[in-house]
Design a protein around this motif. Structure first.
Motif, mmCIF file in Angstrom:
data_model
loop_
_atom_site.group_PDB
_atom_site.id
_atom_site.type_symbol
_atom_site.label_atom_id
_atom_site.label_comp_id
_atom_site.label_asym_id
_atom_site.label_seq_id
_atom_site.Cartn_x
_atom_site.Cartn_y
_atom_site.Cartn_z
ATOM 1 N N TYR A 60 0.848 -1.187 0.000
ATOM 2 C CA TYR A 60 0.000 0.000 0.000
ATOM 3 C C TYR A 60 0.885 1.238 0.000
ATOM 4 O O TYR A 60 1.991 1.220 0.530
ATOM 5 C CB TYR A 60 -0.948 0.014 1.206
ATOM 6 C CG TYR A 60 -1.895 -1.144 1.147
ATOM 7 C CD1 TYR A 60 -3.073 -1.071 0.414
ATOM 8 C CD2 TYR A 60 -1.584 -2.351 1.764
ATOM 9 C CE1 TYR A 60 -3.919 -2.157 0.314
ATOM 10 C CE2 TYR A 60 -2.428 -3.437 1.661
ATOM 11 C CZ TYR A 60 -3.604 -3.340 0.939
ATOM 12 O OH TYR A 60 -4.428 -4.415 0.831
ATOM 13 N N GLN A 61 0.385 2.296 -0.615
ATOM 14 C CA GLN A 61 1.091 3.567 -0.587
ATOM 15 C C GLN A 61 0.675 4.306 0.677
ATOM 16 O O GLN A 61 -0.514 4.511 0.914
ATOM 17 C CB GLN A 61 0.718 4.400 -1.807
ATOM 18 C CG GLN A 61 1.155 3.789 -3.108
ATOM 19 C CD GLN A 61 0.741 4.672 -4.275
ATOM 20 O OE1 GLN A 61 0.723 5.891 -4.167
ATOM 21 N NE2 GLN A 61 0.399 4.037 -5.382
ATOM 22 N N HIS A 62 1.636 4.680 1.474
ATOM 23 C CA HIS A 62 1.328 5.367 2.727
ATOM 24 C C HIS A 62 1.518 6.863 2.543
ATOM 25 O O HIS A 62 2.559 7.315 2.085
ATOM 26 C CB HIS A 62 2.224 4.832 3.856
ATOM 27 C CG HIS A 62 1.945 3.405 4.165
ATOM 28 N ND1 HIS A 62 0.991 3.033 5.075
ATOM 29 C CD2 HIS A 62 2.451 2.261 3.666
ATOM 30 C CE1 HIS A 62 0.945 1.714 5.133
ATOM 31 N NE2 HIS A 62 1.823 1.223 4.270
ATOM 32 N N ARG A 63 0.473 7.612 2.866
ATOM 33 C CA ARG A 63 0.506 9.069 2.776
ATOM 34 C C ARG A 63 0.041 9.644 4.098
ATOM 35 O O ARG A 63 -0.843 9.100 4.753
ATOM 36 C CB ARG A 63 -0.458 9.583 1.706
ATOM 37 C CG ARG A 63 -0.084 9.278 0.305
ATOM 38 C CD ARG A 63 0.675 10.425 -0.309
ATOM 39 N NE ARG A 63 0.938 10.384 -1.713
ATOM 40 C CZ ARG A 63 1.340 9.371 -2.425
ATOM 41 N NH1 ARG A 63 1.482 8.212 -1.891
ATOM 42 N NH2 ARG A 63 1.602 9.482 -3.709
ATOM 43 N N LYS A 64 0.605 10.771 4.415
ATOM 44 C CA LYS A 64 0.177 11.501 5.598
ATOM 45 C C LYS A 64 -1.180 12.137 5.313
ATOM 46 O O LYS A 64 -1.441 12.569 4.200
ATOM 47 C CB LYS A 64 1.213 12.568 5.938
ATOM 48 C CG LYS A 64 0.938 13.282 7.208
ATOM 49 C CD LYS A 64 2.075 14.224 7.525
ATOM 50 C CE LYS A 64 1.730 14.974 8.792
ATOM 51 N NZ LYS A 64 2.750 15.894 9.189
#
Length: 165
Positions: A60-64
């Motif tokens: 998964y792409q983790h973004r703030k």
């Protein structure tokens, strides 16, 4: 006459043992693992997610999360949410001044996260993984004050953006 103190001490020790077991048993099967499994089972790989303290969920792409960057999937541990939902007051009193909220990044950040939990930010709750405590010390504290990070395990709530249209 000597049996009464022994029975009292034995009952007290038994109560304390049950209290400790109730507080620690989730390290064997904890809500974070259940939430991660739910993500694997229900969110396509490659999707952008926000999980504040756990960027280790592979695939998964983790973004703030911020007022201007809102990933489609939010995985929120209630021990983190309690800061902006309860502040230092009663549970879910929704404090309005970010300068009085621990770990608040900005006023806008607090407001948008509160609106996610209110259901007014375009997200819907899709899964909730509870702690399932039964001892009154835990149950009443959570009911009145919210989760206060007592053991770094807490209820986990997953929100997904609502489809437009």
């Amino acid at each position: 006459a000597g049996r009464r103190p022994a029975l009292l001490y034995g009952a007290l020790l038994a109560y304390l043992a049950v209290f400790v077991v109730d507080g620690e048993r989730f390290f064997w099967s904890e809500p974070r693992n259940d939430a991660a499994q739910w993500v694997y089972d229900n969110v396509p790989a490659g999707t952008t997610i926000w999980w504040k303290t756990h960027t280790w969920v592979p695939d998964y792409q983790h973004r703030k999360f911020s007022p201007t960057a809102q990933p489609p999937v939010l995985v929120i541990q209630m021990m983190d949410a309690n800061h902006y939902l309860s502040g230092i007051g009663w549970r879910n009193n929704l404090p309005t001044d970010a300068s009085h909220i621990f770990d608040a990044e900005s006023q806008a950040h607090v407001m948008v996260l509160q609106s996610v939990h209110r259901g007014t930010a375009g997200y819907q709750e899709v899964a909730r993984f509870r702690e399932r405590y039964f001892m009154p010390e835990y149950v009443l504290t959570d009911r009145w004050l919210g989760n206060r990070s007592r053991n770094y395990l807490s209820e986990v709530v997953i929100f997904m953006q609502e489809p437009v249209g």
